[in-house]
Design an enzyme around this catalytic site. Structure first.
Site, PDB file in Angstrom:
ATOM      1  N   GLU A   1      29.991   4.525  24.834  1.00 40.46           N
ATOM      2  CA  GLU A   1      29.494   3.395  24.481  1.00 40.46           C
ATOM      3  C   GLU A   1      29.744   2.479  25.621  1.00 40.46           C
ATOM      4  OE1 GLU A   1      29.280   2.878  19.698  1.00 40.46           O
ATOM      5  OE2 GLU A   1      31.286   2.570  20.542  1.00 40.46           O
TER       6      GLU A   1
ATOM      7  N   SER B   1      38.229   0.699  20.767  1.00 41.07           N
ATOM      8  CA  SER B   1      37.559   0.903  19.692  1.00 41.07           C
ATOM      9  C   SER B   1      37.115  -0.046  18.998  1.00 41.07           C
ATOM     10  CB  SER B   1      38.012   2.358  19.034  1.00 41.07           C
ATOM     11  OG  SER B   1      39.232   2.057  18.306  1.00 41.07           O
TER      12      SER B   1
ATOM     13  N   ASN C   1      31.761   2.738  15.423  1.00 41.98           N
ATOM     14  CA  ASN C   1      32.526   2.225  14.283  1.00 41.98           C
ATOM     15  C   ASN C   1      32.064   1.181  13.470  1.00 41.98           C
ATOM     16  OD1 ASN C   1      34.522   4.078  15.112  1.00 41.98           O
ATOM     17  ND2 ASN C   1      35.428   2.834  16.724  1.00 41.98           N
TER      18      ASN C   1
ATOM     19  N   HIS D   1      33.720   2.987  26.106  1.00 47.68           N
ATOM     20  CA  HIS D   1      34.192   3.740  24.806  1.00 47.68           C
ATOM     21  C   HIS D   1      34.038   5.006  24.845  1.00 47.68           C
ATOM     22  CE1 HIS D   1      34.708   4.048  20.098  1.00 47.68           C
ATOM     23  NE2 HIS D   1      35.849   4.412  20.622  1.00 47.68           N
TER      24      HIS D   1
END
Length: 320
Positions: free
Chosen positions: A177, A144, A215, A165
């Site tokens: 992702e 991540s 993130n 991800h």
């Protein structure tokens, strides 16, 4: 007349294999994320091998997957419970387990790594697997926060290395992702996109930048909420309520920070700060550092505390 070298043949063979659909998947890591990825892949007809370091971990992972599948079946087959049980057993048959990653990857199309967020550990793992896996095998990390290119640097298959991800809980969350590092080939990237779609997920394309998309936006947002509170500009409760009622978010930043884990957020922001110390969005938070140092990590702290209390009760003289 052009001569076809062995390298050309290998390249053509590898390209043809990459274009083929991914059928055999190896998931490294039997934690929540790895087990979730294995469950979703098996549920969509893929042959999955879940790998971890011990049989005990794998047994817990398998039990967790079975329990999760039963919850899915209860909703999906509410009127036909026998069909639900058949669904659970069918999916479980698609999953096998192993503690020997090197042996397993010799017959896999895709390796998805979901282990501890430690660059050296990931590099050592992929470096070993690279020597054993077939040329066509694609490697992907579920990291991540770590750069895909840095993880891939321990291998000789930079063109067949990308990021996948997933989000927790994997069976519920639709987003994946898909990260393309500078050396990731278009064929590899397309294969990872198609694989994500085959899982019933909604993939988004990402560059290999800190935090990718989610993130990169989410962690600075949570940290800015902490700084806002540190400056005395708002209480934790008011900040959460403001973002829920004003921005329509289902959770406020402090609720989200509590759910994600204070230590996880600190780990991510510290890594970004180390690489880009002049970026104010990546500046460490004294309050966050203090809470983590005191072992106040969010909801997971309460889970551990409750678990210990339960163990203490079970081991008390009254229960022996």
């Amino acid at each position: 007349m052009a001569f076809i070298t062995r390298q050309n043949i290998r390249s053509l063979s590898s390209s043809a294999a990459l274009r083929a659909a991914i059928k055999h998947v190896t998931v490294i890591g039997g934690g929540l994320m790895g087990a979730g990825i294995a469950q979703v892949a098996a549920s969509t007809g893929h042959s999955v091998v879940l790998v971890d370091t011990s049989e005990d971990i794998l047994k817990k992972s398998t039990k967790g997957i079975e329990a999760s599948l039963k919850r899915v079946a209860k909703k999906k087959f509410a009127e036909k419970p026998e069909d639900g049980e058949a669904f659970v057993q069918k999916v479980l048959k698609n999953i096998s387990t192993s503690t020997d990653a090197v042996s397993v990857v010799q017959g896999t199309d895709l390796v998805v790594e979901a282990i501890v967020e430690n660059l050296k550990v990931k590099q050592d793992l992929f470096g070993a697997l690279d020597k054993a896996a077939p040329e066509h095998t694609i490697f992907a990390s579920n990291t991540s926060s770590l750069p895909i290119a840095d993880i891939a640097s321990s291998t000789a298959r930079l063109d067949r290395f990308g990021g996948l991800h997933f989000f927790n809980p994997v069976p519920m969350m639709k987003l994946v992702e898909v990260i393309k590092a500078p050396a990731t080939s278009q064929q590899t990237f397309d294969a990872l996109l198609e694989f994500s779609k085959a899982l019933g997920k909604h993939p988004v394309s990402c560059k290999d930048t800190p935090g990718f998309i989610v993130n990169r936006l989410l962690v600075p947002y949570m940290l800015e909420a902490v700084r806002l509170h540190e400056r005395g500009h708002g209480s934790k409760e008011d900040i959460d309520v403001a973002m829920k009622l004003g921005a329509g978010y289902p959770m406020g930043p402090f609720e989200l920070l509590d759910y994600v884990g204070l230590d996880t957020s600190k780990f991510i922001i510290d890594g970004w700060h180390e690489k880009d110390p002049d970026n104010p969005l990546f500046a460490p938070s004294p309050l966050l550092n203090k809470l983590v140092a005191e072992g106040k990590l969010g909801k997971k702290t309460a889970w551990v505390r409750n678990l210990l209390q339960t163990q203490n009760v079970n081991n008390s003289p009254e229960n022996t």
